[in-house]
Design a protein around this motif. Structure first.
Motif, PDB file in Angstrom:
ATOM      1  N   MET A   1     -20.880   3.492  -4.467  1.00 58.22           N
ATOM      2  CA  MET A   1     -19.407   2.962  -4.323  1.00 58.22           C
ATOM      3  C   MET A   1     -18.870   4.123  -4.810  1.00 58.22           C
ATOM      4  O   MET A   1     -18.831   4.500  -5.848  1.00 58.22           O
ATOM      5  CB  MET A   1     -19.271   1.750  -5.181  1.00 58.22           C
ATOM      6  N   THR A   2     -17.537   4.596  -4.252  1.00 57.55           N
ATOM      7  CA  THR A   2     -16.563   5.586  -4.667  1.00 57.55           C
ATOM      8  C   THR A   2     -15.291   5.276  -4.889  1.00 57.55           C
ATOM      9  O   THR A   2     -14.771   3.987  -4.394  1.00 57.55           O
ATOM     10  CB  THR A   2     -16.973   7.038  -3.881  1.00 57.55           C
ATOM     11  N   ILE A   3     -14.439   6.085  -5.163  1.00 55.00           N
ATOM     12  CA  ILE A   3     -12.955   5.860  -5.400  1.00 55.00           C
ATOM     13  C   ILE A   3     -12.454   5.819  -3.818  1.00 55.00           C
ATOM     14  O   ILE A   3     -11.308   4.840  -3.974  1.00 55.00           O
ATOM     15  CB  ILE A   3     -12.274   6.987  -6.084  1.00 55.00           C
ATOM     16  N   TYR A   4     -12.877   6.423  -2.971  1.00 55.16           N
ATOM     17  CA  TYR A   4     -12.630   6.331  -1.624  1.00 55.16           C
ATOM     18  C   TYR A   4     -12.736   4.682  -0.959  1.00 55.16           C
ATOM     19  O   TYR A   4     -12.042   4.234  -0.617  1.00 55.16           O
ATOM     20  CB  TYR A   4     -13.266   7.341  -0.767  1.00 55.16           C
ATOM     21  N   ASP A   5     -14.151   4.274  -1.536  1.00 59.33           N
ATOM     22  CA  ASP A   5     -14.331   2.745  -1.224  1.00 59.33           C
ATOM     23  C   ASP A   5     -13.250   1.755  -1.509  1.00 59.33           C
ATOM     24  O   ASP A   5     -12.780   0.823  -1.014  1.00 59.33           O
ATOM     25  CB  ASP A   5     -15.774   2.493  -1.574  1.00 59.33           C
ATOM     26  N   ILE A   6     -12.880   2.013  -3.102  1.00 62.59           N
ATOM     27  CA  ILE A   6     -12.013   1.105  -3.718  1.00 62.59           C
ATOM     28  C   ILE A   6     -10.677   1.295  -2.989  1.00 62.59           C
ATOM     29  O   ILE A   6      -9.944   0.198  -2.919  1.00 62.59           O
ATOM     30  CB  ILE A   6     -11.857   1.419  -5.172  1.00 62.59           C
ATOM     31  N   SER A   7     -10.146   2.396  -2.779  1.00 67.30           N
ATOM     32  CA  SER A   7      -8.927   2.742  -2.261  1.00 67.30           C
ATOM     33  C   SER A   7      -8.886   1.961  -0.664  1.00 67.30           C
ATOM     34  O   SER A   7      -7.759   1.212  -0.516  1.00 67.30           O
ATOM     35  CB  SER A   7      -8.717   4.149  -1.804  1.00 67.30           C
ATOM     36  N   GLU A   8      -9.997   1.811  -0.021  1.00 61.89           N
ATOM     37  CA  GLU A   8      -9.935   1.269   1.403  1.00 61.89           C
ATOM     38  C   GLU A   8      -9.957  -0.311   1.318  1.00 61.89           C
ATOM     39  O   GLU A   8      -9.272  -0.955   1.890  1.00 61.89           O
ATOM     40  CB  GLU A   8     -11.346   1.678   2.127  1.00 61.89           C
ATOM     41  N   LYS A   9     -10.667  -0.766   0.316  1.00 65.88           N
ATOM     42  CA  LYS A   9     -10.873  -2.324   0.036  1.00 65.88           C
ATOM     43  C   LYS A   9      -9.441  -2.675  -0.337  1.00 65.88           C
ATOM     44  O   LYS A   9      -9.175  -3.985  -0.131  1.00 65.88           O
ATOM     45  CB  LYS A   9     -11.836  -2.666  -0.819  1.00 65.88           C
ATOM     46  N   ALA A  10      -8.973  -1.954  -1.252  1.00 68.83           N
ATOM     47  CA  ALA A  10      -7.592  -2.592  -1.999  1.00 68.83           C
ATOM     48  C   ALA A  10      -6.347  -2.184  -0.951  1.00 68.83           C
ATOM     49  O   ALA A  10      -5.190  -2.766  -1.103  1.00 68.83           O
ATOM     50  CB  ALA A  10      -7.233  -1.845  -3.139  1.00 68.83           C
ATOM     51  N   GLY A  11      -6.624  -1.187  -0.092  1.00 73.84           N
ATOM     52  CA  GLY A  11      -5.447  -0.836   0.836  1.00 73.84           C
ATOM     53  C   GLY A  11      -4.618   0.002   0.291  1.00 73.84           C
ATOM     54  O   GLY A  11      -3.298  -0.261   0.612  1.00 73.84           O
ATOM     55  N   VAL A  12      -4.768   0.740  -0.793  1.00 75.57           N
ATOM     56  CA  VAL A  12      -3.992   1.643  -1.276  1.00 75.57           C
ATOM     57  C   VAL A  12      -4.367   2.989  -1.286  1.00 75.57           C
ATOM     58  O   VAL A  12      -5.375   3.184  -0.916  1.00 75.57           O
ATOM     59  CB  VAL A  12      -3.787   1.228  -2.844  1.00 75.57           C
ATOM     60  N   SER A  13      -3.647   3.982  -1.749  1.00 78.52           N
ATOM     61  CA  SER A  13      -4.057   5.394  -1.687  1.00 78.52           C
ATOM     62  C   SER A  13      -5.123   5.686  -3.079  1.00 78.52           C
ATOM     63  O   SER A  13      -4.930   4.884  -3.796  1.00 78.52           O
ATOM     64  CB  SER A  13      -2.803   6.343  -1.771  1.00 78.52           C
ATOM     65  N   ILE A  14      -5.772   6.743  -2.658  1.00 76.79           N
ATOM     66  CA  ILE A  14      -6.518   7.215  -3.822  1.00 76.79           C
ATOM     67  C   ILE A  14      -5.773   7.593  -5.019  1.00 76.79           C
ATOM     68  O   ILE A  14      -6.360   7.294  -6.028  1.00 76.79           O
ATOM     69  CB  ILE A  14      -7.341   8.441  -3.185  1.00 76.79           C
ATOM     70  N   ALA A  15      -4.522   8.170  -4.916  1.00 78.14           N
ATOM     71  CA  ALA A  15      -3.858   8.427  -5.927  1.00 78.14           C
ATOM     72  C   ALA A  15      -3.497   7.067  -6.730  1.00 78.14           C
ATOM     73  O   ALA A  15      -3.382   7.129  -8.056  1.00 78.14           O
ATOM     74  CB  ALA A  15      -2.677   9.247  -5.584  1.00 78.14           C
ATOM     75  N   THR A  16      -3.041   6.124  -6.032  1.00 75.68           N
ATOM     76  CA  THR A  16      -2.875   4.932  -6.620  1.00 75.68           C
ATOM     77  C   THR A  16      -4.002   4.472  -7.521  1.00 75.68           C
ATOM     78  O   THR A  16      -3.813   3.953  -8.710  1.00 75.68           O
ATOM     79  CB  THR A  16      -2.366   3.785  -5.678  1.00 75.68           C
ATOM     80  N   VAL A  17      -5.165   4.446  -7.026  1.00 72.47           N
ATOM     81  CA  VAL A  17      -6.356   3.938  -7.680  1.00 72.47           C
ATOM     82  C   VAL A  17      -6.722   4.700  -8.841  1.00 72.47           C
ATOM     83  O   VAL A  17      -6.869   4.233 -10.021  1.00 72.47           O
ATOM     84  CB  VAL A  17      -7.646   3.975  -6.877  1.00 72.47           C
ATOM     85  N   SER A  18      -6.257   6.152  -8.726  1.00 76.57           N
ATOM     86  CA  SER A  18      -6.514   7.082  -9.808  1.00 76.57           C
ATOM     87  C   SER A  18      -5.527   6.527 -11.106  1.00 76.57           C
ATOM     88  O   SER A  18      -5.620   6.801 -12.337  1.00 76.57           O
ATOM     89  CB  SER A  18      -6.229   8.476  -9.287  1.00 76.57           C
ATOM     90  N   ARG A  19      -4.345   6.256 -10.503  1.00 79.30           N
ATOM     91  CA  ARG A  19      -3.294   5.945 -11.606  1.00 79.30           C
ATOM     92  C   ARG A  19      -3.568   4.646 -12.220  1.00 79.30           C
ATOM     93  O   ARG A  19      -3.357   4.511 -13.599  1.00 79.30           O
ATOM     94  CB  ARG A  19      -1.825   5.839 -11.028  1.00 79.30           C
ATOM     95  N   VAL A  20      -4.184   3.802 -11.517  1.00 74.64           N
ATOM     96  CA  VAL A  20      -4.632   2.459 -12.309  1.00 74.64           C
ATOM     97  C   VAL A  20      -5.784   2.879 -13.274  1.00 74.64           C
ATOM     98  O   VAL A  20      -5.866   2.127 -14.357  1.00 74.64           O
ATOM     99  CB  VAL A  20      -5.004   1.608 -11.101  1.00 74.64           C
ATOM    100  N   LEU A  21      -6.596   3.539 -12.912  1.00 71.82           N
ATOM    101  CA  LEU A  21      -7.718   3.917 -13.820  1.00 71.82           C
ATOM    102  C   LEU A  21      -7.281   4.689 -15.067  1.00 71.82           C
ATOM    103  O   LEU A  21      -7.654   4.594 -16.311  1.00 71.82           O
ATOM    104  CB  LEU A  21      -8.884   4.911 -13.050  1.00 71.82           C
ATOM    105  N   ASN A  22      -6.042   5.533 -15.062  1.00 67.81           N
ATOM    106  CA  ASN A  22      -5.544   5.997 -15.983  1.00 67.81           C
ATOM    107  C   ASN A  22      -4.468   5.357 -16.982  1.00 67.81           C
ATOM    108  O   ASN A  22      -3.873   5.910 -17.867  1.00 67.81           O
ATOM    109  CB  ASN A  22      -5.070   7.571 -15.425  1.00 67.81           C
ATOM    110  N   GLY A  23      -4.311   4.085 -16.506  1.00 70.20           N
ATOM    111  CA  GLY A  23      -3.298   3.231 -17.045  1.00 70.20           C
ATOM    112  C   GLY A  23      -1.685   3.618 -16.948  1.00 70.20           C
ATOM    113  O   GLY A  23      -1.120   3.374 -17.942  1.00 70.20           O
TER     114      GLY A  23
END
Length: 417
Positions: A1-23
């Motif tokens: 599982m990678t950040i790309y998979d999380i991005s695809e499942k959530a329907g958001v950009s990779i940058a958004t996932v990264s922002r969530v991870l960093n609070g």
């Protein structure tokens, strides 16, 4: 599982996932909850690269150390890594060795890892030749570079260091004033800090040895007692001590320096470079014994670090000298080694933890876009224990070693360059 998979499942950009991870506060609570739920369902553990995507930061700092087996450098790395972690930064550590090529290669490696900054621990990374420091300047063109106990006047390079030259200068004068004239300066590095310490010792010898026969000496120690004065001339046993030497508060003065701050003529301080292993105390001790037997002898050692000083204690004990009555020893770094001998070792404390704290504070300010000082210098402190005699008229247990006589240094100085 990678950040790309999380991005695809959530329907958001990779940058958004990264922002969530960093609070980051720029993500709505609904989106944040959605991304976090998917992360939990998938058992995803983000790495530094994933956290940095889209944020222009990896929250990772590269640390370079020449030799992690050196207890002083290892302690510095410990302080730095702990302080970085407390501020949410990960660390990548490279132990480079002492070769220029290996250091440059490690710096380039950290740059490829997209670190936010690079910290060079210790003064072995700075060379006398400008061309050999090019690898630091090249790195600083891409990320901030922090120097611990070294300095380099290059854009985007920040220096935090102790005033090693002034500390060694003042400590040497104090040993001279205690009546030990035949001092050996024992060192094992030609690093930036090593060169500064050596220059401080040499300056103290040059200034302290400026003595004429007019200066009173008793039992090898300059007279500092208040003496009877006749016509402005100090007198002892009815005999004038000198040719109309200026007197202040009953103490003769020459060239603006009280006699009590001078040392007797005829002393022969010397220097000795040791190029063996920094872990082999037996070899250091044997080196001192060979040097002593070859002559001239010495009855005081000022060492560039506590390991060398510990070897000097071992040497003095093996030779049958009483410490500190017949043999004085002073170390450097005020490490745990000071408690590893009897009597315990007098040593110069270069305030390592304070230096590390200020270095991290400066780095965080730089990363936040603040204007930070390019160079900060801290004074050292002489921590007196059982291996040195007190200087004449000196009753203090511990002494701040400020640049009172060594004009090339400015203790506790903080300025932009």
């Amino acid at each position: 599982m990678t950040i790309y998979d999380i991005s695809e499942k959530a329907g958001v950009s990779i940058a958004t996932v990264s922002r969530v991870l960093n609070g980051s506060s720029s993500v709505s609570e609904k989106t944040r909850r959605k991304v976090l739920d998917i992360i939990e369902q998938c058992g995803y553990t983000p790495n530094a690269f994933a956290r940095g995507l889209g944020l222009n930061t990896m929250k990772t700092i590269g640390i370079l150390c020449a030799d992690s087996s050196d207890i002083h450098l290892a302690k510095a790395v410990y302080h730095i890594e702990r302080m970085l972690r407390a501020h949410g930064y990960d660390s990548l550590l490279c132990c480079t060795g002492y070769g220029l090529e290996e250091k440059a290669s490690s710096v380039n490696l950290l740059i490829t890892k997209k670190v936010d900054a690079i910290i060079l621990v210790g003064s072995n990374f700075i060379y006398e030749k400008e061309a050999e420091n090019r690898y630091i300047a090249d790195a600083a063109a891409q990320v901030p570079v922090m120097l611990l106990n070294a300095e380099l006047d290059v854009p985007n390079v920040y220096s935090v260091l102790s005033d090693d030259a002034a500390a060694t200068y003042e400590a040497t004068l104090q040993m001279l004033r205690s009546g030990v004239a035949d001092i050996l300066y024992f060192y094992n590095a030609h690093s930036f800090s090593g060169r500064r310490k050596l220059s401080g010792f040499q300056a103290a010898v040059r200034d302290g040895m400026h003595v004429s026969d007019r200066i009173p000496v008793r039992d090898g120690i300059p007279v500092s007692d208040r003496m009877p004065i006749k016509d402005g001339i100090p007198v002892k046993d009815g005999i004038p001590i000198s040719d109309r030497m200026p007197v202040k508060d009953g103490i003769p003065v020459k060239d603006g320096i009280p006699v009590k701050d001078r040392i007797p003529s005829g002393a022969t301080p010397q220097t000795e470079f040791y190029q063996g292993s920094h872990e082999n105390i037996h070899a250091m001790t044997a080196h001192l014994r060979t040097l002593y037997e070859k002559g001239p002898g010495f009855h005081g050692v000022i060492a560039a670090d506590d390991t060398l000083a510990l070897a000097a204690v071992k040497f003095a004990v093996e030779m049958g000298f009483r410490i500190p009555e017949e043999f004085s020893i002073l170390g450097y770094n005020n490490s745990m080694l000071t408690a590893c001998c009897n009597p315990e070792l007098t040593s110069i404390d270069n305030k390592l933890e304070t230096l590390c704290q200020h270095l991290i504070a400066t780095l965080l300010g730089v990363l936040e876009g603040k204007q930070m000082p390019k160079k900060t210098i801290f004074s050292c402190e002489l921590v007196r224990r059982g291996t040195t005699r007190p200087a004449i008229a000196d009753g203090e247990s511990n002494t701040p070693l400020q640049a009172t006589g060594y004009q090339a240094c400015n203790a506790a100085e903080q300025r932009g360059i």
